[in-house]
Write an enzyme that holds these catalytic residues in place. Structure first.
Site, short mmCIF file in Angstrom:
data_model
loop_
_atom_site.label_atom_id
_atom_site.label_comp_id
_atom_site.label_asym_id
_atom_site.label_seq_id
_atom_site.Cartn_x
_atom_site.Cartn_y
_atom_site.Cartn_z
N CYS A 111 0.83 -1.20 0.00
CA CYS A 111 0.00 0.00 0.00
C CYS A 111 0.87 1.26 0.00
CB CYS A 111 -0.96 -0.04 1.18
SG CYS A 111 -2.36 1.10 1.00
N HIS A 143 -3.62 -5.18 0.11
CA HIS A 143 -3.38 -5.68 1.47
C HIS A 143 -3.41 -7.21 1.49
CE1 HIS A 143 -3.84 -1.83 3.79
NE2 HIS A 143 -4.31 -1.48 2.61
N GLU A 177 -2.49 -9.20 3.80
CA GLU A 177 -2.82 -9.79 5.10
C GLU A 177 -4.32 -10.05 5.20
OE1 GLU A 177 -4.36 -5.91 5.57
OE2 GLU A 177 -2.44 -6.54 4.74
#
Length: 385
Positions: free
Chosen positions: A264, A354, A356
């Site tokens: 990001c 992202h 995760e």
């Protein structure tokens, strides 16, 4: 921002955009006034992760899913220490949460943290307006004594813009801390916190990585004081054109050839470190259903996004940079925005989204394995040397 908890459910509320468009509804969360950049998120789930994502600092988030708050709020799904959005906009809030993990309602949590919101408005119309006109400043006003429309619009137009905002240090940790490896420790990573989400170091810890999370103000010397096998640059809020210090630190890491991974905001930092520009998107990518192609494999992933800025790098060629050749590794299939970069001559790569993905999807989890592979290769090469 001013807040009060009295009459939050029944109080009238008004949303005012800087171009003069007005929506009227009911207060949701705290009562008062708040300002920020109006953006929309297309995720149908994961609202708690969205609210506690530091990348949403100083933004008023409009939820495109019509019914929000069904599963309540719990203490386990927080991505950081608090709610970071400056305001929250929903169409039809759940009256009663229903989930075995729920500890309190979303409305109660917003009030407890002083987050001013509005409900009962046509979020579809608001989203279409933002898509056509672009993200813009907005104010939410609620309570029984609302200002007149002219006063509210003037206050919105006095609020700071997102372009040129330097916000990472406002959300990052002020003290370094360590997330230990789960199981056998294999590597040490220095993670620069520009607004890191809690699940990110956890994903690395799952792979045997001990993560030293450092403040946004950390220097190159601070990074190498922990003896890192790799360096990570996190997500975060604000305009990447203001992030001169993180860019300088990243260049120091690139010069040393240490394996590097950014997500990001970290992707934008890598873009700047390589000599590319950045620009503000019309309305950004936010949600957990954005299609991205990994150009190194041809695979298409459904991914979680939260960014209003992007890297300006050529899609059709390999670029020469001060650190060797670089190419665009990932691209958004909706609009061809750069979603990832990688160096061909040094162990460094980044993605704009992202991986995760605490609220899902998990198509991009392999990127943490790719980072681990870079560190494994660097370790073996160091042993041979």
């Amino acid at each position: 921002m001013t807040t009060s908890t009295k009459g939050a459910v029944k109080a009238p509320a008004v949303l005012v955009l800087e171009d003069g468009r007005i929506f009227r509804g009911r207060a949701y969360g705290a009562v008062g006034a708040t300002f920020g950049e109006a953006v929309f998120s297309t995720g149908m789930t994961g609202y708690q992760e969205t609210l506690t994502d530091p990348s949403y600092h100083r933004q008023v988030v409009v939820m495109t899913a019509p019914h929000v708050g069904n599963t309540g709020v719990n203490d386990e799904d927080m991505e950081s220490r608090k709610i970071w959005v400056s305001g929250y906009v929903v169409r039809d809030p759940a009256r009663v949460p229903s989930n075995w993990r729920s500890q309190r309602s979303l409305d109660d949590e917003l009030r407890a943290q002083g987050v001013v919101g509005i409900s009962g408005i046509d979020t579809r119309a608001l989203t279409r307006h933002l898509r056509e006109r672009g993200a813009m400043r907005v104010g939410i006003f609620s309570g029984n004594a609302l200002p007149d429309e002219g006063t509210m619009l003037a206050e919105v137009r006095q609020a700071p813009e997102m372009a040129g905002a330097d916000l990472a240090a406002e959300v990052a940790t002020t003290e370094a801390y360590v997330v230990p490896a789960i199981g056998e420790k294999k590597f040490t990573v220095a993670a620069i916190d520009l607004g890191i989400k809690g699940m990110t170091p956890h994903r690395m810890a799952e792979r045997g990585i001990e993560v030293h999370v450092l403040p946004a103000t950390a220097t190159v010397e601070d990074v190498y004081a922990v003896g890192p096998d790799g360096v990570f640059f996190s997500n975060g809020p604000g305009d990447p054109s203001t992030a001169d210090h993180p860019v300088s630190v990243m260049r120091g890491v690139l010069e040393r050839g240490t394996p590097l991974f950014g997500i990001c905001f970290g992707n934008q930092i890598l873009g700047r470190a390589l000599g590319f520009g950045t620009f503000k998107l019309k309305y950004g990518h936010r949600g957990i259903n954005q299609p991205v192609q990994d150009r190194t494999t041809g695979k298409v992933e459904v991914t979680a996004h939260n960014h209003g800025f992007a890297v300006d790098a050529p899609l059709d060629k390999v670029s020469d940079t001060p650190y060797g050749r670089a190419e665009v590794s990932h691209v958004c299939l909706n609009d061809n925005v750069v979603e990832g970069l990688r160096l061909l001559d040094r162990p460094a790569f980044s993605v704009q989204y992202h991986p995760e993905a605490a609220a899902g999807p998990h198509d991009a989890a392999y990127l943490f394995d790719r980072f681990t592979s870079l560190m494994s290769t660097a370790s073996m090469e160091g042993q041979r040397a």
